[in-house]
Design a protein around this motif. Structure first.
Motif, mmCIF file in Angstrom:
data_model
loop_
_atom_site.group_PDB
_atom_site.id
_atom_site.type_symbol
_atom_site.label_atom_id
_atom_site.label_comp_id
_atom_site.label_asym_id
_atom_site.label_seq_id
_atom_site.Cartn_x
_atom_site.Cartn_y
_atom_site.Cartn_z
ATOM 1 N N HIS A 184 -48.135 -50.608 30.942
ATOM 2 C CA HIS A 184 -49.041 -51.139 31.964
ATOM 3 C C HIS A 184 -49.980 -52.182 31.370
ATOM 4 C CE1 HIS A 184 -51.666 -51.403 35.396
ATOM 5 N NE2 HIS A 184 -52.706 -51.024 34.667
ATOM 6 N N ASP A 185 -49.987 -53.374 31.965
ATOM 7 C CA ASP A 185 -50.901 -54.444 31.570
ATOM 8 C C ASP A 185 -52.084 -54.484 32.517
ATOM 9 O OD1 ASP A 185 -48.915 -54.955 29.775
ATOM 10 O OD2 ASP A 185 -48.639 -57.060 30.297
ATOM 11 N N TYR A 186 -53.265 -54.698 31.973
ATOM 12 C CA TYR A 186 -54.467 -54.776 32.797
ATOM 13 C C TYR A 186 -55.483 -55.681 32.113
ATOM 14 C CZ TYR A 186 -56.247 -51.368 29.406
ATOM 15 O OH TYR A 186 -56.612 -50.734 28.245
ATOM 16 N N VAL A 187 -56.500 -56.066 32.850
ATOM 17 C CA VAL A 187 -57.519 -56.979 32.333
ATOM 18 C C VAL A 187 -58.889 -56.339 32.474
ATOM 19 C CG1 VAL A 187 -58.640 -59.224 32.620
ATOM 20 C CG2 VAL A 187 -56.160 -59.031 32.898
ATOM 21 N N ILE A 188 -59.670 -56.377 31.406
ATOM 22 C CA ILE A 188 -61.060 -55.942 31.486
ATOM 23 C C ILE A 188 -61.950 -57.168 31.287
ATOM 24 C CG2 ILE A 188 -60.560 -53.619 30.654
ATOM 25 C CD1 ILE A 188 -61.795 -54.476 27.955
ATOM 26 N N THR A 189 -63.072 -57.187 31.964
ATOM 27 C CA THR A 189 -64.026 -58.286 31.848
ATOM 28 C C THR A 189 -65.284 -57.771 31.173
ATOM 29 O OG1 THR A 189 -63.168 -59.293 33.883
ATOM 30 C CG2 THR A 189 -65.328 -60.026 33.120
ATOM 31 N N ARG A 190 -65.717 -58.459 30.138
ATOM 32 C CA ARG A 190 -66.907 -58.014 29.418
ATOM 33 C C ARG A 190 -67.693 -59.221 28.928
ATOM 34 N NH1 ARG A 190 -63.350 -55.479 24.467
ATOM 35 N NH2 ARG A 190 -62.836 -57.410 23.365
ATOM 36 N N ALA A 191 -68.952 -58.976 28.557
ATOM 37 C CA ALA A 191 -69.795 -60.064 28.053
ATOM 38 C C ALA A 191 -69.172 -60.641 26.783
ATOM 39 C CB ALA A 191 -71.195 -59.552 27.776
ATOM 40 N N LYS A 192 -69.214 -61.948 26.671
ATOM 41 C CA LYS A 192 -68.648 -62.628 25.502
ATOM 42 C C LYS A 192 -69.433 -62.255 24.252
ATOM 43 C CE LYS A 192 -66.210 -65.832 23.307
ATOM 44 N NZ LYS A 192 -64.756 -65.699 23.069
ATOM 45 N N SER A 193 -68.717 -61.820 23.219
ATOM 46 C CA SER A 193 -69.349 -61.424 21.958
ATOM 47 C C SER A 193 -69.241 -62.542 20.929
ATOM 48 C CB SER A 193 -68.670 -60.164 21.419
ATOM 49 O OG SER A 193 -69.105 -59.867 20.114
ATOM 50 N N ASN A 194 -70.111 -62.493 19.924
ATOM 51 C CA ASN A 194 -70.029 -63.457 18.823
ATOM 52 C C ASN A 194 -68.850 -63.162 17.901
ATOM 53 O OD1 ASN A 194 -72.354 -64.837 19.637
ATOM 54 N ND2 ASN A 194 -73.702 -63.426 18.515
ATOM 55 N N ILE A 195 -68.344 -61.933 17.986
ATOM 56 C CA ILE A 195 -67.205 -61.537 17.155
ATOM 57 C C ILE A 195 -65.916 -61.831 17.912
ATOM 58 C CG2 ILE A 195 -66.072 -59.617 15.981
ATOM 59 C CD1 ILE A 195 -68.816 -58.257 15.819
ATOM 60 N N THR A 196 -65.019 -62.557 17.280
ATOM 61 C CA THR A 196 -63.754 -62.917 17.913
ATOM 62 C C THR A 196 -62.879 -61.689 18.126
ATOM 63 O OG1 THR A 196 -63.807 -65.093 16.852
ATOM 64 C CG2 THR A 196 -61.691 -64.364 17.740
ATOM 65 N N THR A 197 -62.361 -61.540 19.323
ATOM 66 C CA THR A 197 -61.454 -60.431 19.623
ATOM 67 C C THR A 197 -60.097 -60.690 18.990
ATOM 68 O OG1 THR A 197 -62.573 -60.005 21.723
ATOM 69 C CG2 THR A 197 -60.358 -59.113 21.463
ATOM 70 N N LYS A 198 -59.618 -59.739 18.212
ATOM 71 C CA LYS A 198 -58.338 -59.904 17.528
ATOM 72 C C LYS A 198 -57.193 -59.416 18.407
ATOM 73 C CE LYS A 198 -60.222 -59.424 12.842
ATOM 74 N NZ LYS A 198 -60.141 -58.652 11.568
ATOM 75 N N LEU A 199 -56.137 -60.211 18.447
ATOM 76 C CA LEU A 199 -54.948 -59.803 19.178
ATOM 77 C C LEU A 199 -54.152 -58.808 18.337
ATOM 78 C CD1 LEU A 199 -53.717 -63.216 20.660
ATOM 79 C CD2 LEU A 199 -55.405 -61.620 21.570
ATOM 80 N N GLY A 200 -53.403 -57.928 19.031
ATOM 81 C CA GLY A 200 -52.582 -56.955 18.325
ATOM 82 C C GLY A 200 -52.996 -55.529 18.650
ATOM 83 N N PRO A 201 -52.486 -54.543 17.892
ATOM 84 C CA PRO A 201 -52.758 -53.126 18.185
ATOM 85 C C PRO A 201 -54.248 -52.801 18.116
ATOM 86 C CG PRO A 201 -50.936 -53.348 16.646
ATOM 87 C CD PRO A 201 -51.545 -54.701 16.761
ATOM 88 N N GLU A 202 -54.730 -52.076 19.123
ATOM 89 C CA GLU A 202 -56.112 -51.612 19.143
ATOM 90 C C GLU A 202 -56.188 -50.114 18.881
ATOM 91 O OE1 GLU A 202 -60.047 -52.268 21.933
ATOM 92 O OE2 GLU A 202 -58.104 -52.041 22.901
#
Length: 386
Positions: A174-192
């Motif tokens: 299942h793919d979904y989208v969450i919306t959150r405040a932009k952080s100074n830390i870059t979000t890394k793609l891949g396994p969470e």
């Protein structure tokens, strides 16, 4: 009434519907409401929990709801099933509930199916967007889960036992989208985590603030595997977390194992000494398999669980029905984190806990790659009624 799989045609949402569902649209947006509006859902078993789910999804404005239940209404059904009256005794539960449910929202098509659910062809199930099964024997749940996977349809199983209950989700992928405040830390793609992967990120302005939209993908396992899977490594490596695991987990697994062993199938009888001995043995075995400390499976909890078996309490049905319905709405709208994958509710403690139960081979390297304090905290969610 019956349905053959070709249930409701997709429609563009009308001005009247926009006015009717205004609050919902403000909450989750027009796109999500359109997806909800076009959804065809199958609900198997119309007891107290099924009634709550039917009510919630009908009021949410799905396209169609097909009710399956060919069990005659009895006096006991009138206690928690608010769609039924004395006059309905002897009628099929699905048939009796259909008209009152239809009155909740005439825009939703309500269908009734009373044929044996296991006699229906794959084509029947292919006509639905989501399949929900409640209050069934574990073998029936596993079979319906397998059919849903064959048809590539999300599947939910749920059940209530007095003060206790559960909701299980198998959304396959299942793919979904969450919306959150932009952080100074870059979000890394891949396994969470072992089950969750970050697919992509985008940034945009919303109400004068920069937000980040993160697309994630959750991978699921069927109930037959989740039911024998260990707790996540984040539990097994922490005595504190193991100590806090609800004893409802080994008890529910013991109940399901009891159901599989007893032939022909029949309910567990708390008045039967042989049943009590077998269940207690199974519960201790399941607790050991989960690596739980011996102190976690208390005698008073075992007694309470057995006393609540197969009974229904309206507040518990309402809570479980709300949690499952909300998850279905989020899944249809592809927004927010869905249940992954087993939520257990303890009415005595007034809390529900979500456990990601995955077999060792499915957890793989992702668990190690994703390990960090912030991620581990998200492995277990706690829902409180406080």
């Amino acid at each position: 009434m019956s349905v053959d799989g070709s249930v409701a045609d997709a429609k563009t949402i009308s001005a009247d519907e926009i006015a009717l569902y205004d609050r919902q649209i403000r909450l989750w947006g027009m796109t999500a409401q359109q997806k909800i509006r076009n959804a065809n859902i199958l609900l198997v078993t119309m007891k107290g929990l099924g009634n709550e789910i039917a009510k919630n999804l009908t009021l949410a404005g799905i396209a169609s709801l097909t009710l399956h239940d060919n069990t005659p209404v009895t006096e006991d059904d009138l206690c928690t099933q608010f769609f039924l009256t004395e006059a309905d005794k002897g009628r099929f539960r699905a048939t009796a509930a259909a008209t009152p449910i239809q009155k909740l929202n005439p825009r939703v098509m309500i269908h009734v199916e009373t044929r044996d659910i296991f006699s229906l062809s794959e084509t029947f199930f292919e006509g639905f967007d989501i399949i929900i099964a409640t209050d069934l024997h574990i073998s029936a749940l596993n079979t319906l889960n397998a059919v849903a996977r064959m048809c590539k349809k999300p599947f939910y199983a749920a059940g209530s036992h007095g003060l206790y209950g559960y909701v299980f989700a198998d959304l396959i992928s299942h793919d979904y989208v969450i919306t959150r405040a932009k952080s100074n830390i870059t979000t890394k793609l891949g396994p969470e985590t072992a089950t969750r992967t970050i697919i992509s990120t985008t940034s945009e302005q919303e109400n004068g603030k920069e937000v980040e939209k993160v697309q994630k993908r959750e991978s699921y396992q069927p109930l037959i595997l989740a039911n024998t899977s260990p707790l996540p490594e984040s539990y097994l490596s922490s005595r504190r977390r193991l100590k806090n695991v609800t004893p409802l987990l080994p008890c529910l697994r013991a109940l399901w194992e009891f159901e599989k062993q007893i032939m022909p199938p029949r309910p567990l009888l708390s008045s039967n000494s042989d049943d009590l001995k077998l269940f207690t043995t199974l519960a201790n075995q399941k607790a050991h398999e989960l690596s739980l400390p011996t102190s976690s499976l208390r005698a008073d909890f075992l007694r309470s669980f057995l006393q609540n078996l197969y009974s229904e309490l309206s507040p518990v049905c309402a809570f479980l029905g709300a949690q499952l319905s909300q998850d279905v709405i989020n899944v249809l709208g592809a927004r927010e984190q869905p249940i992954q994958n087993m939520m257990l509710f303890d009415g005595e403690e007034s809390r529900g806990e979500v456990y990601a139960l995955m077999p060792f081979f499915a957890a793989g390297v992702a668990e190690a790659k994703a390990r960090s304090p912030s991620v581990l905290d998200r492995d277990r969610e706690v829902i409180s009624l406080a």
